[in-house]
Design an enzyme around this catalytic site. Structure first.
Site, PDB file in Angstrom:
ATOM      1  N   TYR A  22      -2.421 -14.226  29.088  1.00  0.00           N
ATOM      2  CA  TYR A  22      -2.921 -15.291  29.954  1.00  0.00           C
ATOM      3  C   TYR A  22      -2.621 -16.703  29.461  1.00  0.00           C
ATOM      4  O   TYR A  22      -2.961 -17.667  30.141  1.00  0.00           O
ATOM      5  CB  TYR A  22      -4.430 -15.131  30.157  1.00  0.00           C
ATOM      6  CG  TYR A  22      -4.794 -13.801  30.757  1.00  0.00           C
ATOM      7  CD1 TYR A  22      -4.494 -13.514  32.079  1.00  0.00           C
ATOM      8  CD2 TYR A  22      -5.426 -12.819  29.999  1.00  0.00           C
ATOM      9  CE1 TYR A  22      -4.816 -12.282  32.639  1.00  0.00           C
ATOM     10  CE2 TYR A  22      -5.753 -11.584  30.549  1.00  0.00           C
ATOM     11  CZ  TYR A  22      -5.444 -11.325  31.861  1.00  0.00           C
ATOM     12  OH  TYR A  22      -5.762 -10.116  32.409  1.00  0.00           O
ATOM     13  N   HIS A  99      -2.349 -15.089  40.516  1.00  0.00           N
ATOM     14  CA  HIS A  99      -2.567 -14.324  39.286  1.00  0.00           C
ATOM     15  C   HIS A  99      -1.729 -14.954  38.188  1.00  0.00           C
ATOM     16  O   HIS A  99      -0.535 -15.203  38.383  1.00  0.00           O
ATOM     17  CB  HIS A  99      -2.174 -12.854  39.466  1.00  0.00           C
ATOM     18  CG  HIS A  99      -3.045 -12.145  40.442  1.00  0.00           C
ATOM     19  ND1 HIS A  99      -4.307 -11.704  40.118  1.00  0.00           N
ATOM     20  CD2 HIS A  99      -2.851 -11.839  41.744  1.00  0.00           C
ATOM     21  CE1 HIS A  99      -4.846 -11.145  41.183  1.00  0.00           C
ATOM     22  NE2 HIS A  99      -3.988 -11.224  42.185  1.00  0.00           N
TER      23      HIS A  99
END
Length: 164
Positions: A22, A99
């Protein structure tokens, strides 16, 4: 133009959790960068994050009549939440699902997004930059919808004038 940015579970842990997936930016840093880009384009953003499905459903429903579009990262709820998908469908406005990671390169259970079926488009795998891509997409879609509505109204007005 007003856009709601809705963040799902565990995104409050960005910058701490699984940085190899991430990245190292916190959610606050992502929001700050997005806010700067929005201000440069005359767009107002409303930020919301929750780890609770029902709160996300409530926030999506609150968007009806108050914002022009939604940017949402449902996170893990993408793969499980019919409730969020139904709420997104109900508000009937432009929705971009974002995302950070490429969900199609992840575990099999992460490769299916239930909420994507209620989204106008999905951006996946571009890291934090995906939010900027989502902002650009929403601005374009909202402006196109406004232009269509204005053209339709002008056409109706012209027909009304002809019938007098």
């Amino acid at each position: 133009m007003k856009i709601a940015v809705i963040q799902g579970p565990n995104l409050n842990m960005l910058g701490i959790r699984e940085q190899h997936i991430y990245g190292n930016m916190s959610l606050e840093q992502i929001h700050q960068q997005l806010q700067t880009a929005a201000e440069q384009n005359g767009v107002e953003l409303e930020f919301f994050q929750s780890n609770f499905e029902g709160e996300i459903v409530d926030r999506v429903q609150e968007c009806l009549g108050t914002v022009d579009g939604i940017m949402i990262n449902p996170a893990a709820y993408s793969h499980t939440s019919i409730a969020i998908k139904d709420a997104l469908s109900a508000v009937n406005m432009p929705v971009v699902e974002v995302h950070i990671s490429n969900i199609y390169k992840r575990e099999e259970f992460r490769q299916k997004s239930i909420t994507a079926a209620a989204s106008t488009g999905v951006i996946s795998g571009f890291g934090a930059f995906g939010y900027h891509m989502g902002l650009i997409a929403l601005m374009q879609m909202i402006n196109e919808l406004k232009a269509i509505a204005q053209a339709r109204n002008a056409q109706i007005q012209a027909q009304t004038e002809e019938n007098k």
